[in-house]
Design a protein around this motif. Structure first.
Motif, short mmCIF file in Angstrom:
data_model
loop_
_atom_site.label_atom_id
_atom_site.label_comp_id
_atom_site.label_asym_id
_atom_site.label_seq_id
_atom_site.Cartn_x
_atom_site.Cartn_y
_atom_site.Cartn_z
N LEU A 186 0.81 -1.22 0.00
CA LEU A 186 0.00 0.00 0.00
C LEU A 186 0.84 1.27 0.00
O LEU A 186 0.36 2.32 -0.40
CB LEU A 186 -0.95 0.01 1.20
N VAL A 187 2.09 1.16 0.44
CA VAL A 187 2.96 2.34 0.44
C VAL A 187 4.01 2.28 -0.66
O VAL A 187 4.81 3.21 -0.81
CB VAL A 187 3.65 2.55 1.82
N ALA A 188 3.99 1.23 -1.46
CA ALA A 188 4.96 1.09 -2.54
C ALA A 188 4.64 2.09 -3.65
O ALA A 188 3.48 2.28 -4.00
CB ALA A 188 4.94 -0.33 -3.10
N PRO A 189 5.65 2.76 -4.19
CA PRO A 189 5.40 3.73 -5.26
C PRO A 189 4.84 3.07 -6.52
O PRO A 189 5.17 1.94 -6.84
CB PRO A 189 6.77 4.35 -5.52
N ARG A 190 3.96 3.80 -7.22
CA ARG A 190 3.39 3.39 -8.51
C ARG A 190 2.69 2.03 -8.44
O ARG A 190 2.69 1.28 -9.41
CB ARG A 190 4.46 3.39 -9.60
N THR A 191 2.11 1.71 -7.27
CA THR A 191 1.49 0.40 -7.08
C THR A 191 0.03 0.54 -6.69
O THR A 191 -0.30 1.29 -5.77
CB THR A 191 2.24 -0.40 -6.00
N GLN A 192 -0.84 -0.16 -7.40
CA GLN A 192 -2.26 -0.25 -7.05
C GLN A 192 -2.50 -1.63 -6.45
O GLN A 192 -2.05 -2.63 -7.01
CB GLN A 192 -3.15 -0.13 -8.29
N VAL A 193 -3.22 -1.69 -5.35
CA VAL A 193 -3.56 -2.96 -4.72
C VAL A 193 -5.06 -3.18 -4.88
O VAL A 193 -5.86 -2.30 -4.54
CB VAL A 193 -3.16 -2.97 -3.23
N HIS A 194 -5.44 -4.32 -5.40
CA HIS A 194 -6.84 -4.68 -5.61
C HIS A 194 -7.13 -5.94 -4.80
O HIS A 194 -6.61 -7.02 -5.10
CB HIS A 194 -7.12 -4.94 -7.09
#
Length: 101
Positions: free
Chosen positions: A72-80
């Motif tokens: 959730l805090v990783a850059p350029r990352t969407q979590v679904h």
């Protein structure tokens, strides 16, 4: 999913829906596969499905769900996340899309 083998055609799955191999379109296309599907079924004009970014899609399987706080805090990352209550080995709990630099 269909596979051509020396023994003939093997059918793995028939489903009138989008496939997880295209989930990357959520982050890499102006109109993703989910919207395109609805447009097609509804007889609406299809949108621009051209890729504008390279995206890595990764399934979150079983205990991978424990990685979510870091993702959730990783850059350029969407979590679904799929809202499944119990993580089990081999159970798909969600996926992530990471936009390449």
């Amino acid at each position: 999913e269909l596979f051509v083998t020396p023994d003939g055609l093997i059918v793995n799955e028939i489903a009138p829906r989008v496939h997880n191999s295209g989930h990357w379109t959520q982050a890499g296309c102006a109109v993703d596969q989910f919207e395109q599907h609805i447009r097609a079924v509804a007889g609406l004009p299809l949108g621009d499905g051209k890729r504008f970014a390279d995206v890595l899609m990764e399934n979150l399987i079983g205990d991978d769900i424990g990685r979510v706080p870091d993702l959730l805090v990783a850059p350029r990352t969407q979590v679904h996340l799929y809202g499944k209550g119990e993580a089990r080995p081999g159970r798909k709990m969600g996926h992530l899309n990471r936009i390449a630099e």
